[in-house]
Design a protein around this motif. Structure first.
Motif, short mmCIF file in Angstrom:
data_model
loop_
_atom_site.label_atom_id
_atom_site.label_comp_id
_atom_site.label_asym_id
_atom_site.label_seq_id
_atom_site.Cartn_x
_atom_site.Cartn_y
_atom_site.Cartn_z
N LYS A 269 -37.92 -11.88 -25.99
CA LYS A 269 -39.25 -11.70 -26.53
C LYS A 269 -39.63 -12.88 -27.42
CE LYS A 269 -42.98 -9.18 -27.31
NZ LYS A 269 -43.69 -9.99 -28.30
N GLU A 270 -38.65 -13.40 -28.16
CA GLU A 270 -38.93 -14.54 -29.02
C GLU A 270 -39.28 -15.77 -28.17
OE1 GLU A 270 -36.83 -11.49 -31.07
OE2 GLU A 270 -36.32 -12.59 -29.24
N TYR B 90 -40.54 -15.74 -25.19
CA TYR B 90 -41.84 -15.48 -24.57
C TYR B 90 -42.97 -15.77 -25.56
CZ TYR B 90 -45.89 -12.92 -22.84
OH TYR B 90 -47.15 -12.58 -22.44
N ASP B 91 -42.84 -15.23 -26.78
CA ASP B 91 -43.89 -15.44 -27.79
C ASP B 91 -44.09 -16.92 -28.08
OD1 ASP B 91 -44.28 -12.73 -27.97
OD2 ASP B 91 -42.93 -12.47 -29.68
N LYS B 92 -42.98 -17.65 -28.18
CA LYS B 92 -43.08 -19.08 -28.45
C LYS B 92 -43.73 -19.82 -27.27
CE LYS B 92 -40.29 -23.13 -29.65
NZ LYS B 92 -38.91 -23.65 -29.91
#
Length: 756
Positions: free
Chosen positions: A698-699, A701-703
């Motif tokens: 998720k990290e 992806y967010d980045k």
């Protein structure tokens, strides 16, 4: 009162006689024609209207003693539409003069000229003739006299007959361009010329002439000449001629004896013999095309895909039984020495396609279902069977398949090619040796498979079931026993050479070649361990999610792609695995032919049994195109982002996935220095899929979604120059992009090529 002198008495008598004669002339010249015309309009027209249940109107009527001329007669009913059921230009009829004085019409000979008949059925299934036939038949059965009774002429001659039949329900039309008939008591002789019928998705039928002779107490004799039946646009039964005569041994049965040729070629190439009972709507027929050489069909084969047909022979037999429920058929076919050349099959003519077949099946009228219950074939010494079912319901013209559907109406049914609703096919190849199966493939169909030696046993049992009104229920499965085959020997340019470094040739523009080594000798080569996991995860997400699990084929994706293509009414979705794409790019010509696809499947199987998965993926990344004349992930990563492939971010990896399979067209974004809205959305969808499949966190992806993608440009060319280069590359590209195999060929060696 005194008597008139004799001279005056004669004058009075003469005056009376003259007066009476004048009155008679007046009656015959003025009153009689008017009364006659009135009688025809009222009595004849009324009687015909009552018998036919139609409005009968007349134009001009000229009546003289013993003769009448009627013009522009129309018989019109409520369902006739714009054109009346019958329009008659002129009728000449003789009648008994003395009977006409007492109001009784006794016809003599009659001539009818210019009869135009318009038969129609509307989209609701209502026609304008059914009730007419029923009325006439009822009157015939309840009366010993003709339905015309005392109005029947002593002789009737009809000329210049034209008939048009239009069936809006099925799209069928029929036309009789010219016909005539003569009836005398005890004999009817009729003939029609230029008779034709057409229907959508079905054959076209034509007859140069058809004649009927019917004598009292004797069944009619029908003679046909110059018939043609178009089986498909480029092939037709032609020169159809023969007779249909009453069977002397069975009342109501007719003997059929026809013969003809093919495609307008003179001579008798087939016969059709049998019988038919019209009232029972049943019969049987034997069709036979005795063995003949296809060179007799040279005029129609000259522009076909059949080549070198001088030594090709064919013979076939088919028995057909029909009844109201449908038909049953059985027959056999033998085709020897067939040679076919077509760009959709192979780039060279394919020779020696011998075929024998034994087939049997049924056709059900109610469901319009054609079932092949037996289809035993032998082609090039390989036996196989094909059985199945095809249904083609009658089209409902009130439901337009491509028009918007009102909310209050059901969606129109989907249809396949030629209106097919349902298709079921099963293909079975019984167990045979793998080498026998390989040898059965013509060399022209499989040049890349020549030189292989196999052992083991091959078999196949594949099913395909499609319902166009429920495409998501499509069935595609079975087994292809290629995995029980083993390669004993292969050609020098087979997949085994890909284990080691090899030279790869590409045609980046038409007649413009480059070559490069796929291996450590090439500084642009990138080993699989030096490729960013982000790129591997991205490509396997978009191109082949089960790459490390399957053996080269993704059967489930074949089914999914087929459903999508059928819904889109075109081949827009592929189901190629990464292995298949690598084979297509490295080992095969890339033209879209049946031969290429067949070799692609075979070589994919062999590659999967020869190379490790990582080596397959490594070759794939190092040979595919990423832009105009830009091949391999090493040069591509450096060109687009100024970095090594090991350092690609998830966003950059997703971008590379997004430009496939149109890297030249999507390279325009690099020229312009920004992504299109479509590509931006595509990249975001790929990243979301990678997150959903737990290929990124998720990290990460967010980045990725928060970091804009930035191209690194060397500014050696302007945006306009860059776009012009892309335009030129697209214009000069060759869709087939063949592999450059003939490196030692003098002609090929003169082509412009450069080392990468």
């Amino acid at each position: 009162m005194g008597r008139l002198p004799i001279s005056k008495r004669w004058l009075v008598a003469g005056g009376i006689v003259i007066g009476l004669f004048a009155l008679l002339m007046l009656g015959l010249g003025v009153i009689y024609p008017r009364v006659g015309a009135y009688m025809i309009r009222d009595k004849v027209g009324g009687r015909l209207a009552a018998k036919f249940g139609r409005n009968v109107t007349f134009g001009d009527i000229d009546v003289s003693l013993g003769h009448a001329v009627l013009r522009d007669i129309e018989i019109r009913g409520p369902l006739d539409g714009d054109m009346p059921l019958v329009h008659i230009d002129r009728v000449d009829v003789d009648f008994d003069t003395w009977s006409s004085f007492i109001g009784r019409i006794v016809p003599g000979a009659a001539t009818i000229e210019g009869v135009h008949v318009n038969v129609r059925r509307d989209s609701d299934g209502r026609d304008n003739v059914r009730d007419l036939f029923e009325r006439v038949e009822t009157q015939r059965q309840t009366s010993k006299q003709s339905t015309l009774g005392t109005m029947r002429p002593t002789k009737l001659t009809v000329t210049k007959i034209k008939l048009l039949a239009d069936d809006a329900l099925t799209g069928t039309t029929g036309l009789v361009a010219d016909a005539d008939a003569t009836w005398t008591p005890g004999l009817l002789v009729a003939s029609a010329r230029k008779v034709s019928a057409t229907t959508p998705g079905a054959p076209k039928a034509e007859l140069a002439s058809v004649s009927v002779r019917k004598a009292s107490g004797v069944e009619p004799v029908v003679t046909l000449e110059g018939g043609e039946l178009a089986l498909w646009p480029t092939m037709s039964l032609s020169g159809i001629g023969g007779k249909v005569v009453a069977n002397p041994d069975k009342q109501g049965d007719y003997i059929i004896d026809l013969a003809g040729g093919w495609g307008g070629v003179p001579g008798t190439l087939w016969t059709a013999k049998g019988h038919f009972e019209p009232r029972a709507k049943s019969g049987s027929i034997d069709l036979e095309a005795a063995k003949f050489q296809l060179d007799r069909l040279a005029p129609i084969l000259a522009k076909s895909g059949i080549v070198d047909y001088g030594q090709t022979s064919v013979d076939t037999k088919l028995h057909l039984d029909v009844d109201p429920r449908g038909a049953r058929f059985a027959g056999d076919l033998n085709l020897v020495g067939l040679n076919v050349g077509h760009p959709m099959i192979a780039d060279k003519p394919v020779h020696g396609l011998d075929l024998s077949a034994q087939v049997a099946g049924t056709f059900e009228t109610a469901t319009r279902a054609l079932t092949l219950t037996r289809g035993d074939f032998v082609a090039r010494d390989v036996p196989f069977s094909i059985t199945g079912l095809v249904t083609k319901p009658r089209r409902d013209p009130t439901l337009a398949e491509f028009a918007p559907v009102p909310i209050d109406k059901p969606a129109p049914p989907m249809r396949g090619p030629s209106g097919i609703q349902q298709l079921k096919v099963r293909l079975v190849i019984p167990p045979i040796t793998c080498q026998r199966m390989l040898d059965a493939i013509p060399p022209e169909m499989a040049p890349a498979m020549q030189g292989y030696k196999l052992k083991g046993t091959f078999h196949s049992d594949v099913r395909l079931e499609i319902d166009w009104n429920a495409l998501d229920t499509l069935v595609f499965g079975g087994s292809v026993g290629l995995n029980k085959c083993k390669v004993l020997a292969e050609p020098e340019d087979g997949p085994k050479r890909l284990v080691e470094p090899f030279e790869h040739f590409v045609e980046y523009e038409k007649d413009e070649w480059m070559s490069f080594i796929v291996g450590p000798e090439n500084p642009d080569f990138v080993p699989i361990l030096d490729i960013s996991p982000n790129l591997i995860k991205s490509i396997t997400t978009t191109e082949d999610g089960a790459f490390y699990k399957h053996r080269g084929f993704i059967v489930s994706q074949f089914r999914t792609a087929l459903i999508s293509d059928l819904k889109a009414r075109g081949f827009r979705h592929g189901a190629s695995s990464i292995t298949m794409q690598m084979v297509k790019n490295v080992l095969l010509f890339r033209q879209k032919t049946l031969a290429r696809k067949m070799q692609e499947l075979y070589l994919t199987w062999h590659v999967e049994n020869t190379l490790e998965k990582d080596r397959i993926l490594e070759i794939y990344f190092n040979v595919i195109e990423y832009g105009p004349a830009l091949y391999g992930i090493g040069p591509a990563a450096r060109h687009y982002f100024g970095k090594h492939p090991r350092d690609l971010t998830p966003t950059e990896a997703a971008f590379f996935s997004s430009i496939l399979p149109s890297p030249k067209e999507r390279y325009k974004q690099y020229c312009q220095g920004t992504l299109t809205k479509w590509t931006t959305a595509k990249v975001e969808r790929i990243l979301a899929l990678m997150l959903n499949r737990e290929k990124i966190t998720k990290e990460e992806y967010d980045k990725a979604v928060a970091t804009p993608l930035v191209f690194v440009k060397d500014n050696e060319e302007t945006e306009k120059e860059c776009l012009e280069r892309v335009k030129k590359a697209i214009k000069n590209s060759r869709s087939t992009n063949p592999m450059y195999k003939d490196k030692d060929d003098d002609k090929k060696s003169q082509s412009k090529k450069r080392k990468k």
